[in-house]
Design a protein around this motif. Sequence first.
Motif, PDB file in Angstrom:
ATOM      1  N   MET A   1       0.836  -1.190   0.000  1.00  0.00           N
ATOM      2  CA  MET A   1       0.000   0.000   0.000  1.00  0.00           C
ATOM      3  C   MET A   1       0.869   1.237   0.000  1.00  0.00           C
ATOM      4  SD  MET A   1      -2.546   1.525   2.895  1.00  0.00           S
ATOM      5  CE  MET A   1      -1.201   2.444   3.609  1.00  0.00           C
ATOM      6  N   THR A   2       0.519   2.241  -0.815  1.00  0.00           N
ATOM      7  CA  THR A   2       1.194   3.528  -0.787  1.00  0.00           C
ATOM      8  C   THR A   2       0.157   4.622  -0.566  1.00  0.00           C
ATOM      9  OG1 THR A   2       1.022   3.796  -3.193  1.00  0.00           O
ATOM     10  CG2 THR A   2       3.014   2.757  -2.342  1.00  0.00           C
ATOM     11  N   THR A   3       0.503   5.561   0.311  1.00  0.00           N
ATOM     12  CA  THR A   3      -0.340   6.725   0.559  1.00  0.00           C
ATOM     13  C   THR A   3       0.517   7.959   0.368  1.00  0.00           C
ATOM     14  OG1 THR A   3      -1.753   5.545   2.122  1.00  0.00           O
ATOM     15  CG2 THR A   3      -1.764   7.932   2.233  1.00  0.00           C
ATOM     16  N   GLU A   4      -0.001   8.938  -0.361  1.00  0.00           N
ATOM     17  CA  GLU A   4       0.788  10.125  -0.635  1.00  0.00           C
ATOM     18  C   GLU A   4      -0.106  11.345  -0.734  1.00  0.00           C
ATOM     19  OE1 GLU A   4       2.182   9.880  -4.924  1.00  0.00           O
ATOM     20  OE2 GLU A   4       1.172   7.958  -4.684  1.00  0.00           O
ATOM     21  N   GLN A   5       0.444  12.483  -0.337  1.00  0.00           N
ATOM     22  CA  GLN A   5      -0.229  13.760  -0.525  1.00  0.00           C
ATOM     23  C   GLN A   5       0.018  14.227  -1.958  1.00  0.00           C
ATOM     24  OE1 GLN A   5      -2.089  15.243   1.759  1.00  0.00           O
ATOM     25  NE2 GLN A   5      -1.578  14.019   3.557  1.00  0.00           N
ATOM     26  N   LEU A   6      -1.062  14.591  -2.645  1.00  0.00           N
ATOM     27  CA  LEU A   6      -0.921  15.120  -4.001  1.00  0.00           C
ATOM     28  C   LEU A   6      -0.907  16.640  -3.918  1.00  0.00           C
ATOM     29  CD1 LEU A   6      -3.267  12.792  -6.076  1.00  0.00           C
ATOM     30  CD2 LEU A   6      -0.883  12.483  -5.404  1.00  0.00           C
ATOM     31  N   ARG A   7       0.221  17.239  -4.264  1.00  0.00           N
ATOM     32  CA  ARG A   7       0.393  18.677  -4.123  1.00  0.00           C
ATOM     33  C   ARG A   7      -0.106  19.406  -5.362  1.00  0.00           C
ATOM     34  NH1 ARG A   7       1.210  19.038   1.253  1.00  0.00           N
ATOM     35  NH2 ARG A   7       2.886  17.634   1.924  1.00  0.00           N
ATOM     36  N   PRO A   8      -0.823  20.534  -5.182  1.00  0.00           N
ATOM     37  CA  PRO A   8      -1.166  21.356  -6.349  1.00  0.00           C
ATOM     38  C   PRO A   8       0.093  21.863  -7.021  1.00  0.00           C
ATOM     39  CG  PRO A   8      -2.420  22.039  -4.404  1.00  0.00           C
ATOM     40  CD  PRO A   8      -1.342  21.099  -3.934  1.00  0.00           C
ATOM     41  N   ARG A   9       0.060  21.946  -8.342  1.00  0.00           N
ATOM     42  CA  ARG A   9       1.192  22.496  -9.073  1.00  0.00           C
ATOM     43  C   ARG A   9       0.900  23.955  -9.427  1.00  0.00           C
ATOM     44  NH1 ARG A   9       1.303  17.293 -11.789  1.00  0.00           N
ATOM     45  NH2 ARG A   9       0.255  18.143 -13.597  1.00  0.00           N
ATOM     46  N   PRO A  10       1.912  24.810  -9.491  1.00  0.00           N
ATOM     47  CA  PRO A  10       1.689  26.184  -9.938  1.00  0.00           C
ATOM     48  C   PRO A  10       1.045  26.202 -11.319  1.00  0.00           C
ATOM     49  CG  PRO A  10       3.892  25.928  -9.018  1.00  0.00           C
ATOM     50  CD  PRO A  10       3.311  24.544  -9.135  1.00  0.00           C
ATOM     51  N   ASP A  11       0.239  27.254 -11.560  1.00  0.00           N
ATOM     52  CA  ASP A  11      -0.470  27.337 -12.838  1.00  0.00           C
ATOM     53  C   ASP A  11       0.468  27.208 -14.025  1.00  0.00           C
ATOM     54  OD1 ASP A  11      -2.835  27.608 -11.541  1.00  0.00           O
ATOM     55  OD2 ASP A  11      -2.949  29.794 -11.746  1.00  0.00           O
ATOM     56  N   SER A  12       1.670  27.740 -13.891  1.00  0.00           N
ATOM     57  CA  SER A  12       2.603  27.708 -15.026  1.00  0.00           C
ATOM     58  C   SER A  12       3.064  26.303 -15.355  1.00  0.00           C
ATOM     59  CB  SER A  12       3.823  28.579 -14.709  1.00  0.00           C
ATOM     60  OG  SER A  12       4.490  28.083 -13.554  1.00  0.00           O
ATOM     61  N   LEU A  13       2.879  25.369 -14.415  1.00  0.00           N
ATOM     62  CA  LEU A  13       3.335  23.998 -14.635  1.00  0.00           C
ATOM     63  C   LEU A  13       2.198  23.050 -14.988  1.00  0.00           C
ATOM     64  CD1 LEU A  13       5.909  23.596 -11.727  1.00  0.00           C
ATOM     65  CD2 LEU A  13       6.324  24.304 -14.084  1.00  0.00           C
ATOM     66  N   GLY A  88      -9.880  24.351   2.994  1.00  0.00           N
ATOM     67  CA  GLY A  88     -10.082  23.774   4.319  1.00  0.00           C
ATOM     68  C   GLY A  88     -10.634  22.368   4.277  1.00  0.00           C
ATOM     69  N   ASP A  89     -11.229  21.970   3.137  1.00  0.00           N
ATOM     70  CA  ASP A  89     -11.741  20.610   2.979  1.00  0.00           C
ATOM     71  C   ASP A  89     -10.599  19.643   2.684  1.00  0.00           C
ATOM     72  OD1 ASP A  89     -14.311  21.577   3.288  1.00  0.00           O
ATOM     73  OD2 ASP A  89     -14.728  21.656   1.139  1.00  0.00           O
ATOM     74  N   ARG A  90     -10.839  18.362   2.989  1.00  0.00           N
ATOM     75  CA  ARG A  90      -9.855  17.322   2.718  1.00  0.00           C
ATOM     76  C   ARG A  90     -10.515  16.203   1.924  1.00  0.00           C
ATOM     77  NH1 ARG A  90      -8.520  14.568   7.015  1.00  0.00           N
ATOM     78  NH2 ARG A  90     -10.198  15.379   8.329  1.00  0.00           N
ATOM     79  N   LEU A  91      -9.814  15.712   0.912  1.00  0.00           N
ATOM     80  CA  LEU A  91     -10.286  14.614   0.077  1.00  0.00           C
ATOM     81  C   LEU A  91      -9.255  13.491   0.111  1.00  0.00           C
ATOM     82  CD1 LEU A  91     -12.161  13.286  -2.001  1.00  0.00           C
ATOM     83  CD2 LEU A  91     -11.012  14.628  -3.786  1.00  0.00           C
ATOM     84  N   HIS A  92      -9.682  12.329   0.550  1.00  0.00           N
ATOM     85  CA  HIS A  92      -8.839  11.136   0.586  1.00  0.00           C
ATOM     86  C   HIS A  92      -9.367  10.177  -0.471  1.00  0.00           C
ATOM     87  CE1 HIS A  92      -6.992   7.667   3.216  1.00  0.00           C
ATOM     88  NE2 HIS A  92      -6.474   7.730   1.994  1.00  0.00           N
ATOM     89  N   SER A 122      -4.399   6.979  -1.678  1.00  0.00           N
ATOM     90  CA  SER A 122      -3.932   5.697  -1.162  1.00  0.00           C
ATOM     91  C   SER A 122      -4.152   4.644  -2.226  1.00  0.00           C
ATOM     92  CB  SER A 122      -4.673   5.307   0.122  1.00  0.00           C
ATOM     93  OG  SER A 122      -4.366   6.181   1.187  1.00  0.00           O
ATOM     94  N   ALA A 123      -3.072   4.015  -2.667  1.00  0.00           N
ATOM     95  CA  ALA A 123      -3.146   2.986  -3.704  1.00  0.00           C
ATOM     96  C   ALA A 123      -3.305   1.628  -3.033  1.00  0.00           C
ATOM     97  CB  ALA A 123      -1.897   3.034  -4.588  1.00  0.00           C
ATOM     98  N   CYS A 124      -4.531   1.313  -2.625  1.00  0.00           N
ATOM     99  CA  CYS A 124      -4.804   0.072  -1.913  1.00  0.00           C
ATOM    100  C   CYS A 124      -6.311  -0.145  -1.877  1.00  0.00           C
ATOM    101  CB  CYS A 124      -4.255   0.131  -0.484  1.00  0.00           C
ATOM    102  SG  CYS A 124      -5.070   1.359   0.557  1.00  0.00           S
ATOM    103  N   ARG A 125      -6.727  -1.291  -1.342  1.00  0.00           N
ATOM    104  CA  ARG A 125      -8.137  -1.508  -1.056  1.00  0.00           C
ATOM    105  C   ARG A 125      -8.506  -0.748   0.211  1.00  0.00           C
ATOM    106  NH1 ARG A 125     -10.036  -7.558  -1.125  1.00  0.00           N
ATOM    107  NH2 ARG A 125      -9.035  -7.450   0.913  1.00  0.00           N
ATOM    108  N   VAL A 126      -9.748  -0.308   0.298  1.00  0.00           N
ATOM    109  CA  VAL A 126     -10.169   0.440   1.484  1.00  0.00           C
ATOM    110  C   VAL A 126     -10.063  -0.414   2.740  1.00  0.00           C
ATOM    111  CG1 VAL A 126     -12.642  -0.123   1.237  1.00  0.00           C
ATOM    112  CG2 VAL A 126     -11.938   1.996   2.398  1.00  0.00           C
ATOM    113  N   GLU A 127     -10.217  -1.725   2.610  1.00  0.00           N
ATOM    114  CA  GLU A 127     -10.083  -2.613   3.764  1.00  0.00           C
ATOM    115  C   GLU A 127      -8.655  -2.627   4.307  1.00  0.00           C
ATOM    116  OE1 GLU A 127     -12.352  -5.308   0.790  1.00  0.00           O
ATOM    117  OE2 GLU A 127     -11.349  -3.333   0.696  1.00  0.00           O
TER     118      GLU A 127
END
Length: 242
Positions: A1-13, A88-92, A122-127
């Motif tokens: 299982m891998t879990t990672e924060q996906l960071r916003p990229r600057p508009d120019s990128l 302020g919201d969070r999406l998992h 998170s690249a895994c099953r929810v279980e």
Amino acid sequence: MTTEQLRPRPDSLVPHSTSPFGGDRLLFLAEALRTFHDTGALAPSSADLVNALVVPVTSRPNRPLSVLEVGAGTGVVTRRLAQVLRPGDRLHVVEANPRFADRLREDPALAARRPGIGLRLSACRVEDLPRREGEDGTAGERYDVIVSGLPFTNFAPARVRLLLDLYLRLLVPGGELTYFGYLGTSTARTLASGPRRGARHRAVVRLLRSFEAAYGLGERTVWRNVPPARAYLLRSPGGRDQ
């Protein structure tokens, strides 16, 4: 299982001219043909079905939300959630298929989401998510909204029961859950797969109807989808702050 924060990229990128949607359909079809048991469809959900699934977020209380999406696929619901969530919201997002997870990591619309929206993949099953126990014995992380894209009727009844119970544990008191099912699948499953699998399918449907009778708030039939589908809205026991 891998879990990672996906960071916003600057508009120019962010490659604004790149549209992932045509490639998404091809990828979805390829994965459906390769692993139909876990994908459960031949095409991503339509805009009408997506809108039905995100109702708890679009008709939300006036406070930050924590949202869990399970079975994101190529991200058609994920992109809509990223549009309607507020700072302020969070999406998992939980996606077990590694090819779909790779697509989500590179999605330009998710990278260009508004600042202040936390997005974790998170690249895994929810279980298989880590269980961090709280003082009251419940899972440490809980959610205001769960949007499930898992194909329940492809699974054994025991796994469906496990998933439904898990969703209830992961929701805050009064939290809301949406999921969907395709219309007319019981007869089609029996004709295509034989009586044994047809019986398993009907057992799952009975389990879902019992769950909806206990916790359901309503349902919506979406004809503009391939195939037509019905979205369900449910609420966990307990109060809900408005």
